[in-house]
Structure formats: structure tokens, C-alpha cells
Motif scaffolding. Sequence first.
Motif, PDB file in Angstrom:
ATOM      1  N   TRP A  89       0.852  -1.198   0.000  1.00 37.80           N
ATOM      2  CA  TRP A  89       0.000   0.000   0.000  1.00 37.80           C
ATOM      3  C   TRP A  89       0.887   1.247   0.000  1.00 37.80           C
ATOM      4  O   TRP A  89       0.997   1.962   1.006  1.00 37.80           O
ATOM      5  CB  TRP A  89      -0.910   0.012   1.224  1.00 37.80           C
ATOM      6  CG  TRP A  89      -1.740  -1.237   1.339  1.00 37.80           C
ATOM      7  CD1 TRP A  89      -2.736  -1.652   0.496  1.00 37.80           C
ATOM      8  CD2 TRP A  89      -1.619  -2.244   2.336  1.00 37.80           C
ATOM      9  NE1 TRP A  89      -3.252  -2.849   0.914  1.00 37.80           N
ATOM     10  CE2 TRP A  89      -2.586  -3.246   2.047  1.00 37.80           C
ATOM     11  CE3 TRP A  89      -0.799  -2.419   3.453  1.00 37.80           C
ATOM     12  CZ2 TRP A  89      -2.740  -4.386   2.817  1.00 37.80           C
ATOM     13  CZ3 TRP A  89      -0.950  -3.548   4.223  1.00 37.80           C
ATOM     14  CH2 TRP A  89      -1.919  -4.520   3.909  1.00 37.80           C
TER      15      TRP A  89
ATOM     16  N   MET B  77      -0.565   4.710   1.153  1.00 37.07           N
ATOM     17  CA  MET B  77      -1.078   4.873   2.517  1.00 37.07           C
ATOM     18  C   MET B  77      -0.092   5.688   3.354  1.00 37.07           C
ATOM     19  O   MET B  77       1.128   5.516   3.254  1.00 37.07           O
ATOM     20  CB  MET B  77      -1.291   3.508   3.157  1.00 37.07           C
ATOM     21  CG  MET B  77      -2.426   2.704   2.545  1.00 37.07           C
ATOM     22  SD  MET B  77      -4.051   3.295   3.039  1.00 37.07           S
ATOM     23  CE  MET B  77      -4.110   2.725   4.735  1.00 37.07           C
ATOM     24  N   GLU B  78      -0.647   6.566   4.190  1.00 36.10           N
ATOM     25  CA  GLU B  78       0.195   7.321   5.099  1.00 36.10           C
ATOM     26  C   GLU B  78       0.845   6.386   6.125  1.00 36.10           C
ATOM     27  O   GLU B  78       0.280   5.341   6.455  1.00 36.10           O
ATOM     28  CB  GLU B  78      -0.630   8.398   5.834  1.00 36.10           C
ATOM     29  CG  GLU B  78      -1.018   9.580   4.975  1.00 36.10           C
ATOM     30  CD  GLU B  78      -2.250   9.296   4.128  1.00 36.10           C
ATOM     31  OE1 GLU B  78      -2.740   8.148   4.186  1.00 36.10           O
ATOM     32  OE2 GLU B  78      -2.704  10.196   3.415  1.00 36.10           O
TER      33      GLU B  78
ATOM     34  N   GLN C 194      -3.214   5.466  12.443  1.00 36.88           N
ATOM     35  CA  GLN C 194      -2.966   5.728  11.026  1.00 36.88           C
ATOM     36  C   GLN C 194      -4.015   6.732  10.563  1.00 36.88           C
ATOM     37  O   GLN C 194      -5.157   6.700  11.022  1.00 36.88           O
ATOM     38  CB  GLN C 194      -3.050   4.421  10.227  1.00 36.88           C
ATOM     39  CG  GLN C 194      -2.312   4.435   8.906  1.00 36.88           C
ATOM     40  CD  GLN C 194      -3.151   4.976   7.773  1.00 36.88           C
ATOM     41  OE1 GLN C 194      -4.371   5.008   7.859  1.00 36.88           O
ATOM     42  NE2 GLN C 194      -2.492   5.410   6.707  1.00 36.88           N
ATOM     43  N   ALA C 195      -3.617   7.626   9.664  1.00 40.68           N
ATOM     44  CA  ALA C 195      -4.472   8.768   9.323  1.00 40.68           C
ATOM     45  C   ALA C 195      -5.836   8.366   8.786  1.00 40.68           C
ATOM     46  O   ALA C 195      -6.824   9.068   9.004  1.00 40.68           O
ATOM     47  CB  ALA C 195      -3.740   9.667   8.313  1.00 40.68           C
ATOM     48  N   ARG C 196      -5.938   7.233   8.088  1.00 41.38           N
ATOM     49  CA  ARG C 196      -7.192   6.899   7.418  1.00 41.38           C
ATOM     50  C   ARG C 196      -8.066   5.922   8.205  1.00 41.38           C
ATOM     51  O   ARG C 196      -9.121   5.521   7.728  1.00 41.38           O
ATOM     52  CB  ARG C 196      -6.884   6.304   6.041  1.00 41.38           C
ATOM     53  CG  ARG C 196      -6.187   7.268   5.108  1.00 41.38           C
ATOM     54  CD  ARG C 196      -6.127   6.703   3.701  1.00 41.38           C
ATOM     55  NE  ARG C 196      -5.432   7.596   2.789  1.00 41.38           N
ATOM     56  CZ  ARG C 196      -5.330   7.402   1.476  1.00 41.38           C
ATOM     57  NH1 ARG C 196      -5.905   6.332   0.933  1.00 41.38           N
ATOM     58  NH2 ARG C 196      -4.665   8.245   0.725  1.00 41.38           N
ATOM     59  N   ILE C 197      -7.614   5.514   9.367  1.00 37.07           N
ATOM     60  CA  ILE C 197      -8.416   4.568  10.138  1.00 37.07           C
ATOM     61  C   ILE C 197      -8.563   5.065  11.565  1.00 37.07           C
ATOM     62  O   ILE C 197      -7.784   5.895  12.042  1.00 37.07           O
ATOM     63  CB  ILE C 197      -7.792   3.160  10.139  1.00 37.07           C
ATOM     64  CG1 ILE C 197      -6.410   3.198  10.811  1.00 37.07           C
ATOM     65  CG2 ILE C 197      -7.691   2.577   8.745  1.00 37.07           C
ATOM     66  CD1 ILE C 197      -5.783   1.815  10.975  1.00 37.07           C
ATOM     67  N   GLN C 198      -9.572   4.531  12.237  1.00 39.60           N
ATOM     68  CA  GLN C 198      -9.758   4.846  13.654  1.00 39.60           C
ATOM     69  C   GLN C 198      -8.624   4.216  14.456  1.00 39.60           C
ATOM     70  O   GLN C 198      -8.168   3.110  14.144  1.00 39.60           O
ATOM     71  CB  GLN C 198     -11.089   4.266  14.137  1.00 39.60           C
ATOM     72  CG  GLN C 198     -12.300   4.973  13.563  1.00 39.60           C
ATOM     73  CD  GLN C 198     -12.816   6.065  14.497  1.00 39.60           C
ATOM     74  OE1 GLN C 198     -12.414   6.137  15.654  1.00 39.60           O
ATOM     75  NE2 GLN C 198     -13.690   6.909  13.982  1.00 39.60           N
TER      76      GLN C 198
END
Length: 470
Positions: free
Chosen positions: A419, A422-423, A446-450
Motif C-alpha cells: 500500500w 497509505m500514510e 494511522q491517518a485513514r483509520i480509527q
Amino acid sequence: VGFSDGTVDKLNCTLRASKNVARADTKRPWFADLRTAMEFDLAGIRYRDHIIDSVQGSLNGSDDILGLDRLSLRRNQNELNVRGRYTLPVEVGKASSQPAELDVALNAPEVGDFWTADSPNKLSGPLQLTAQIEWKQQTANGQVSIWGSNLRMRDLVFHELSTQCSISNSIVYLNDCRASLNDSDFFNATGRLNLRQPYHYNGKISASVTNLSTLQPLLRTFGNQNELAGSVTLDWEGDGQGMTVSQPSHSKSTATQAVAPWKNSGKLKLVLEKGRYGNTQSLRANIDASYSPEGLDVPIIFFASGNTDFQAVAQAKGETLEITRIQLDQGQARFASGYVSFPLVWRNLGTNATAIPSSGKVFATIQSENLDLKKLFSDLGIKAGTSGTLNARLDADGTIEDLNASLNLQMRDLRNDRWPKMEPATFDLNAQAVHDRLTVLGKLQQARIQPLELNASMPLEIPKIARARK
């Protein structure tokens, strides 16, 4: 006759037996007046990729004497002959203590004939073996000799293979065991082993292989396709005795069987240079160790792969095992260091006595800073696809029974090659063991997940673990 993985083209067998049955109240051994005779002849034997032209033999028995008069196995010009004799026991439970004789002779001008022509595991070349073993009054005597030259397995060639072993009064003398691949690659062993308790032994082993790739055919034989390279030398010399189990002195006792103290001494030196195994390259190792009933001393422990080096010093003396000068380096940078002291009663190893006392003191401190995970995986030949940096610290003190320990771990800039867009992620873990309870707190961000959090607490019964014995 067909069976799993094989066939026998023809089988002939004749068995004759007679027995005079005595009255039930007559106290005679079960084999009294027993007469037996057997002849057998097998032809065209195939088992997987092995071929045998014929097997012929005969057995005869009279009362308590059972004799293997002849067993002949043939394949082209190769022949294996076996003869033997055994005295039947009055009590079946005493079968192993009965007198026996065995005579074996193998004369194989081309041992490869025993395999099919296309077998990848075929061993070819001349091979001879002779063995005469006698077991009488629970004492072994005899001799064994093996000789071969230019033995080939795949692309591996043993220019010379020889073993000479003699047995006298249940003491096995390995007078010479030698295998040479060429002028510089060899394996030598000599030694002595007493087959009676407490199994005293002494011996020497020396081995040198300047190019480990010559042993690659052995890996292929076992289905291992990994690449092998490097040079290795091994020297070991030691003496001592095995574990001895003794019964309690009084017959009515239900006490546990006692095991004699561990009594072994020796020296070991191993050096590996420019090694490779599969994807792991630039392997290096250096181990210099000595041991005795009083303790263990390993002043040199060194392993390296690529630009990652690990080294330490270990010493066991009295009731403590110390591992000092722990160091992990990546190139010119030091990424980990530490010290460990652990309770270990060296003289109790291999006995029923406690080797790790629950009251023994523990002290450890290991710290790692900015460890490059991608570089570490690459040096170890692991295709993990993960990158990032790791910081960790482990501290422990107290006793096995009452241990206080903490582990703090932080992983930063975590990425995965699958990935790339992904950040990066971060991961924190804090674990504490205080007395009899373990508490673990963790958090993944991680920026895109809780954020994912872990909060667990559980009993830690270290005393029971310390008392456990295999």
C-alpha cells in the motif's frame, strides 16, 4: 504381490513346525521340544525407486535356539549376506538380555544398482560393509567396518569414506571415521562410548568445508532448494557421561527416580565466513565456548548477516547465567545494547534438582534506538515488505517468584510495500509484569483509520512455570 509403493514379482515360502505338547502341570519352558524350519525366496522386488533382484534365506529353530542360517540379498553383482543366532527367553520380558550373534557383509561394486536409473537420490560407487556383533551375558563385543570411494550423490562426490569401529566389553571404540570431499574438505571423528550406565564417553570432531555449495546436493536430496555458500570450520572435543537413572535404594519407596549429576566437559569452536542460505547472504558466525560441571564460558558469540551484527558474551557460574556485552549494530551505528542476569544452577542441568530456582534473582536491561526494520529484514533475507524504525526498552528485576518487568516499544513511520499510497502508521506498546499480574496497553494509529487500542490484564503464574519440569 502388490503393496503400497511396491511389488514382488514372485514369492515362495515354506514353513515347517512341530511341538510336543506337555501336560498343563508340567513346568517346562514354552519352547521345549519346538522345532521350526523356514525357507523363503523372493524375486523382482521394487519399492519406490529401489530395485532388488532376489532375496533368499532360511531359518531353523530347535528348542531355545533360533538361527538365521542364511539371508542373501542380490542386485546384479551386489550382494548383502546376513547370518545370526538368538537364544529364546523363558520370560518374554527378558528378550533383550538373551545371547545373540549377528554377522553382516555387503559387497557392492556398484551400490547405485539398488536404485532405478532415473532416481535423483541415487548413491553410486563401490561400497563395502562388514559387521560382527555378539551379545552375551548382557555384554557386547564385535567390530564394524565401512569403506567406499568416489561415492556420488547428485553432484556431490565423496572421494573417500571409511569407518572402523570395535566393541569390547560393551565399550564402543570409534577408531576412525573419515569422509573427504577433496584435499581441503573433510570430516573426522574419533571417540569412545561405554554402553553401560552412566554412559561414559570422550571424543573429537573436526570438519572443514571451504565451499558449502559442494553440500548443496544433500539439500536437494531432502527437497530443499535453497542456495548454499560460504566456508565453515568446526572443532569439538569433550568427555563426560550421559544421564543415569537409578532406582530408589529401598524397594517399597515411591520416590521419583534419581538422575545422576550432569558431568560433561568440552570445547567448541565454530567459524562461518561469507555464508549464504537462500535469500540470506553475507552470513558470518564465530562461537568459542568451553563447558564443564562447574559452568559455561562463551567469550565469543558473534553472528552477522549483511551489515547487521550481533555479539554477546555468556557465562554460567554458580547459580547465575550472565549475558553481557549484548550489542546489535547496523553498519557503523549501534542500535541495541544490554545486559541480562538470570538464575540458572548449571550443575543441576539434566537432574531432578531445580535448575531455575524461584527465589533466584533476575536483572535485565536491553535498549534499542532507531532500529531500521527494512534494513534488518533485508540483511536476514526476509522479504517482509515493511519499513519503519523501532525503539524499545526492556527492564526487569526481582526474582522468578516475584518479578517486576516492563517493556516499552514504539514503532514509527510504518509502511508496507503493498500500500505505497497509505500514510505511515505508528504503534505503541507498554507491558508491565508486577508480582503476579501482567498488564498490556497498546495503540495503533494511522491517518485513514480509527485508532486501534489494546487494554488487557491477566494473572501471571510465574512460580508454576518455574517449577515445571519436562
